[in-house]
Write a protein that holds these residues in place. Structure first.
Motif, PDB file in Angstrom:
ATOM      1  N   LEU A  18       0.740  -1.003   0.112  1.00 49.36           N
ATOM      2  CA  LEU A  18      -0.126   0.062  -0.020  1.00 49.36           C
ATOM      3  C   LEU A  18       0.768   1.316   0.016  1.00 49.36           C
ATOM      4  CD1 LEU A  18      -2.554   1.817   0.459  1.00 49.36           C
ATOM      5  CD2 LEU A  18      -2.528   1.121   2.801  1.00 49.36           C
ATOM      6  N   ILE A  19       1.926   1.325   0.624  1.00 52.01           N
ATOM      7  CA  ILE A  19       2.949   2.329   0.990  1.00 52.01           C
ATOM      8  C   ILE A  19       3.333   2.783  -0.403  1.00 52.01           C
ATOM      9  CG2 ILE A  19       4.661   3.476   1.941  1.00 52.01           C
ATOM     10  CD1 ILE A  19       2.334   2.985   3.777  1.00 52.01           C
ATOM     11  N   THR A  20       3.864   1.492  -1.190  1.00 53.99           N
ATOM     12  CA  THR A  20       4.553   1.753  -2.383  1.00 53.99           C
ATOM     13  C   THR A  20       3.671   2.425  -3.582  1.00 53.99           C
ATOM     14  OG1 THR A  20       5.969  -0.231  -1.885  1.00 53.99           O
ATOM     15  CG2 THR A  20       5.406   0.384  -4.366  1.00 53.99           C
ATOM     16  N   ALA A  21       2.142   1.786  -3.282  1.00 49.92           N
ATOM     17  CA  ALA A  21       1.249   2.506  -4.426  1.00 49.92           C
ATOM     18  C   ALA A  21       0.966   3.862  -4.160  1.00 49.92           C
ATOM     19  CB  ALA A  21       0.009   1.484  -4.407  1.00 49.92           C
ATOM     20  N   LEU A  22       1.103   4.396  -2.776  1.00 52.19           N
ATOM     21  CA  LEU A  22       0.787   5.688  -2.636  1.00 52.19           C
ATOM     22  C   LEU A  22       2.127   6.662  -2.823  1.00 52.19           C
ATOM     23  CD1 LEU A  22      -0.737   5.449   0.982  1.00 52.19           C
ATOM     24  CD2 LEU A  22      -2.039   6.132  -1.145  1.00 52.19           C
ATOM     25  N   VAL A  23       3.080   6.053  -2.675  1.00 51.56           N
ATOM     26  CA  VAL A  23       4.489   6.779  -3.267  1.00 51.56           C
ATOM     27  C   VAL A  23       4.573   7.056  -4.598  1.00 51.56           C
ATOM     28  CG1 VAL A  23       6.992   6.702  -3.410  1.00 51.56           C
ATOM     29  CG2 VAL A  23       5.815   6.000  -1.045  1.00 51.56           C
ATOM     30  N   GLU A  24       4.067   6.176  -5.615  1.00 54.06           N
ATOM     31  CA  GLU A  24       3.871   6.232  -6.936  1.00 54.06           C
ATOM     32  C   GLU A  24       3.094   7.551  -7.397  1.00 54.06           C
ATOM     33  OE1 GLU A  24       4.352   1.649  -8.343  1.00 54.06           O
ATOM     34  OE2 GLU A  24       2.305   2.485  -8.157  1.00 54.06           O
ATOM     35  N   ARG A  25       2.203   7.833  -6.274  1.00 54.77           N
ATOM     36  CA  ARG A  25       1.204   8.977  -6.642  1.00 54.77           C
ATOM     37  C   ARG A  25       1.674  10.197  -5.967  1.00 54.77           C
ATOM     38  NH1 ARG A  25      -3.374   8.082  -9.619  1.00 54.77           N
ATOM     39  NH2 ARG A  25      -3.699   5.961 -10.284  1.00 54.77           N
ATOM     40  N   TRP A  26       2.627  10.411  -5.312  1.00 56.39           N
ATOM     41  CA  TRP A  26       3.247  11.435  -4.673  1.00 56.39           C
ATOM     42  C   TRP A  26       4.009  12.352  -5.485  1.00 56.39           C
ATOM     43  CZ3 TRP A  26       2.322  13.589  -0.105  1.00 56.39           C
ATOM     44  CH2 TRP A  26       2.983  14.666   0.411  1.00 56.39           C
ATOM     45  N   ARG A  27       3.740  13.672  -5.288  1.00 52.58           N
ATOM     46  CA  ARG A  27       4.082  14.827  -6.172  1.00 52.58           C
ATOM     47  C   ARG A  27       5.199  15.897  -5.137  1.00 52.58           C
ATOM     48  NH1 ARG A  27       1.898  15.293 -11.299  1.00 52.58           N
ATOM     49  NH2 ARG A  27       3.421  17.035 -11.864  1.00 52.58           N
ATOM     50  N   ARG A  28       6.431  15.828  -5.589  1.00 51.57           N
ATOM     51  CA  ARG A  28       7.309  16.568  -4.715  1.00 51.57           C
ATOM     52  C   ARG A  28       7.044  17.909  -4.725  1.00 51.57           C
ATOM     53  NH1 ARG A  28      12.522  14.593  -4.299  1.00 51.57           N
ATOM     54  NH2 ARG A  28      13.400  16.502  -5.000  1.00 51.57           N
ATOM     55  N   GLU A  29       6.724  18.691  -5.775  1.00 53.26           N
ATOM     56  CA  GLU A  29       6.537  19.744  -5.977  1.00 53.26           C
ATOM     57  C   GLU A  29       5.220  20.434  -5.317  1.00 53.26           C
ATOM     58  OE1 GLU A  29       4.785  18.196  -9.661  1.00 53.26           O
ATOM     59  OE2 GLU A  29       6.362  17.639  -8.380  1.00 53.26           O
ATOM     60  N   THR A  30       4.363  19.715  -5.125  1.00 52.66           N
ATOM     61  CA  THR A  30       2.947  20.047  -4.496  1.00 52.66           C
ATOM     62  C   THR A  30       2.821  19.450  -3.006  1.00 52.66           C
ATOM     63  OG1 THR A  30       1.649  18.245  -5.342  1.00 52.66           O
ATOM     64  CG2 THR A  30       1.767  20.363  -6.496  1.00 52.66           C
ATOM     65  N   HIS A  31       3.678  18.325  -2.675  1.00 50.74           N
ATOM     66  CA  HIS A  31       3.205  17.574  -1.427  1.00 50.74           C
ATOM     67  C   HIS A  31       1.813  16.995  -1.387  1.00 50.74           C
ATOM     68  CE1 HIS A  31       6.819  19.715   0.402  1.00 50.74           C
ATOM     69  NE2 HIS A  31       7.389  18.883  -0.306  1.00 50.74           N
ATOM     70  N   THR A  32       1.405  16.534  -2.270  1.00 59.10           N
ATOM     71  CA  THR A  32       0.205  16.022  -2.443  1.00 59.10           C
ATOM     72  C   THR A  32       0.037  14.676  -3.144  1.00 59.10           C
ATOM     73  OG1 THR A  32      -0.701  17.195  -4.383  1.00 59.10           O
ATOM     74  CG2 THR A  32      -1.114  18.269  -2.533  1.00 59.10           C
ATOM     75  N   PHE A  33      -1.029  13.564  -3.174  1.00 57.66           N
ATOM     76  CA  PHE A  33      -1.144  12.435  -3.784  1.00 57.66           C
ATOM     77  C   PHE A  33      -2.155  13.089  -5.113  1.00 57.66           C
ATOM     78  CE2 PHE A  33      -0.418  10.753   0.557  1.00 57.66           C
ATOM     79  CZ  PHE A  33       0.638   9.979   0.286  1.00 57.66           C
ATOM     80  N   HIS A  34      -1.585  12.625  -6.169  1.00 57.24           N
ATOM     81  CA  HIS A  34      -2.338  12.840  -7.440  1.00 57.24           C
ATOM     82  C   HIS A  34      -3.312  11.660  -7.458  1.00 57.24           C
ATOM     83  CE1 HIS A  34      -0.964  16.707  -9.404  1.00 57.24           C
ATOM     84  NE2 HIS A  34      -0.750  16.674  -8.183  1.00 57.24           N
ATOM     85  N   LEU A  35      -4.672  11.641  -7.097  1.00 54.43           N
ATOM     86  CA  LEU A  35      -5.708  10.615  -7.326  1.00 54.43           C
ATOM     87  C   LEU A  35      -6.492  10.893  -8.499  1.00 54.43           C
ATOM     88  CD1 LEU A  35      -6.583  10.093  -3.572  1.00 54.43           C
ATOM     89  CD2 LEU A  35      -4.633   8.887  -4.981  1.00 54.43           C
ATOM     90  N   ARG A  36      -7.265   9.980  -8.969  1.00 54.12           N
ATOM     91  CA  ARG A  36      -8.186  10.152 -10.096  1.00 54.12           C
ATOM     92  C   ARG A  36      -9.208  11.272  -9.830  1.00 54.12           C
ATOM     93  NH1 ARG A  36     -11.107   5.560 -13.269  1.00 54.12           N
ATOM     94  NH2 ARG A  36     -11.734   7.471 -14.305  1.00 54.12           N
TER      95      ARG A  36
END
Length: 415
Positions: A18-36
């Motif tokens: 689960l942590i790996t799947a979340l890291v894949e969607r993390w954006r360094r420049e916004t500090h947010t997860f980009h979800l659908r």
């Protein structure tokens, strides 16, 4: 000291997939997860309510003390009550098993002196900091630079430990999301509880009744935090876990009703949760952007301001800087943190609406990547000409048969 909530939460087994799947969607420049469904992130609200950590306090920073082992021995003897062996130090870190053995070897009771109680408490606090709040990648030692902040036990609760925890988590997510990184440290408990509480298809079912707990009825101990509800048994019969591929695909197919934007009651609303300000933990400074996730505070989401370039902060490390004064180095960020009550972002209440403007939806579609799984791994086309008519055949990849709904939808669209 204000760390009691972490003890009440106990231990929760981490799902590395689960942590790996979340890291894949993390954006360094916004500090947010980009979800659908839009941008989402862990906020100061989550940290304060999950662990009951203080948010509205002094920045966790100061001098990064660096001493030789014999000096650290005398420091431990004075403030912790025992003198570790020189082999039990790892530079400026102390092996936490030493603290654990010491705490188990002594008994604190009504006959203990005030000094003994304080020293014992500092040992426990160091284990909480090094094991739960701000753990390094090795996970078995704690940096003794935090000891200075624990000397006056009456002042410990006045520091903003919650913002330091969030800064540390942001930095670990930014580091883990870069190419070539294969591990992540930090307060993973906060990250996992955030995901399981908000993403509905990840949330397990509780097993058995909620245990009775009357500790707070005597008004001596604090009320249990939100994270304590995860200190129990769960059943994963109807929930996906421990599979990166499956979790990744489910995140790719997430529907708007599968994410809980508002998780807590309105009675917990505090304005400083929505302050656009830097988060500080000694050398770590990370920008906090609640204006990008206003739906998590029950407010209408508009197009946010530009992304923050944090590379200059990411390159600021402790390496080679002995006895460095980080409070002086980050004085501008500390001033911004102290001025956080004047940096609060306000939005319109959603009142049960979709939570975002049409302009935001169109803007988000243009700047994000909704799918992590490569299209070529899900299906491929085969075109045949039959009497001048193109026949398109869709073949699912055998490794992604769970995408059958997408295949059926595509066939209907093609038809």
């Amino acid at each position: 000291m204000g760390l009691y909530g972490i003890i009440r939460c106990g231990f929760f087994k981490y799902d590395n997939h689960l942590i790996t799947a979340l890291v894949e969607r993390w954006r360094r420049e916004t500090h947010t997860f980009h979800l659908r469904v839009g941008e989402a992130t862990i906020t100061l609200q989550d940290v304060e309510l999950v662990w009951n950590l203080n948010i509205n306090g002094f920045a966790v920073t100061g001098v990064d003390e660096s001493f030789k082992p014999h000096v650290w021995q005398s420091q431990c003897a004075e403030w912790l009550g025992f003198m570790p062996h020189v082999n039990q130090f790892r530079g400026n870190k102390l092996v936490m098993s030493v603290l654990d053995q010491y705490c188990r070897s002594i008994l604190i009771n009504d006959n203990s002196t005030h000094v003994e109680v304080e020293r014992y408490t500092r040992c426990v606090a160091l284990m909480i900091i090094g094991g739960c709040m701000l753990p390094d990648s090795d996970g078995c030692s704690v940096n003794l630079m935090y000891l200075r902040l624990l000397r006056d036990t009456n002042q410990v609760s006045k520091y903003s430990w919650g913002s330091a925890v969030l800064a540390f988590l942001y930095r670990e997510l930014c580091t883990a999301s870069t190419i070539g990184k294969g591990e992540i440290a930090g307060p993973i408990f906060i990250l996992q509880v955030w995901a399981l509480s908000r993403i509905t298809f990840l949330c397990p079912d509780p097993f058995g009744d909620i245990p009775d707990d009357d500790d707070h009825n005597d008004q001596i101990l604090p009320f249990p935090p939100f994270g304590e509800r995860w200190n129990r048994s769960f059943t994963w019969t109807h929930t996906t876990n421990h599979s990166v591929r499956v979790i990744r695909d489910l995140l790719d197919k997430m529907e708007p009703n599968q994410f809980k934007w508002v998780l807590y009651s309105n009675e917990f609303d505090k304005e400083y949760w929505r302050s656009v300000c830097p988060l500080i933990c000694f050398n770590i400074v990370e920008m906090y952007r609640p204006d990008r996730v206003l739906r998590q505070f029950g407010q209408l989401q508009h197009i946010p301001g530009p992304a923050f370039d944090g590379d200059e902060f990411h390159e600021c490390t402790r390496q080679g800087r002995r006895n460095y004064n980080w409070a002086e180095h980050h004085k501008n960020s500390i001033c911004a943190w102290n001025d956080r009550l004047n940096l609060i972002v306000e939005g319109e209440p959603t009142n049960g609406n979709v939570g975002m403007t049409r302009q935001y939806s169109m803007w988000y579609d243009n700047i994000t990547r909704r799918f992590i799984t490569p299209i070529s791994l899900i299906f491929f086309f085969h075109v045949e000409l039959d009497c001048g008519v193109a026949r398109i055949l869709v073949y699912p990849n055998s490794d992604h048969l769970e995408q059958h709904e997408i295949f059926l939808h595509m066939c209907l669209c093609i038809r």
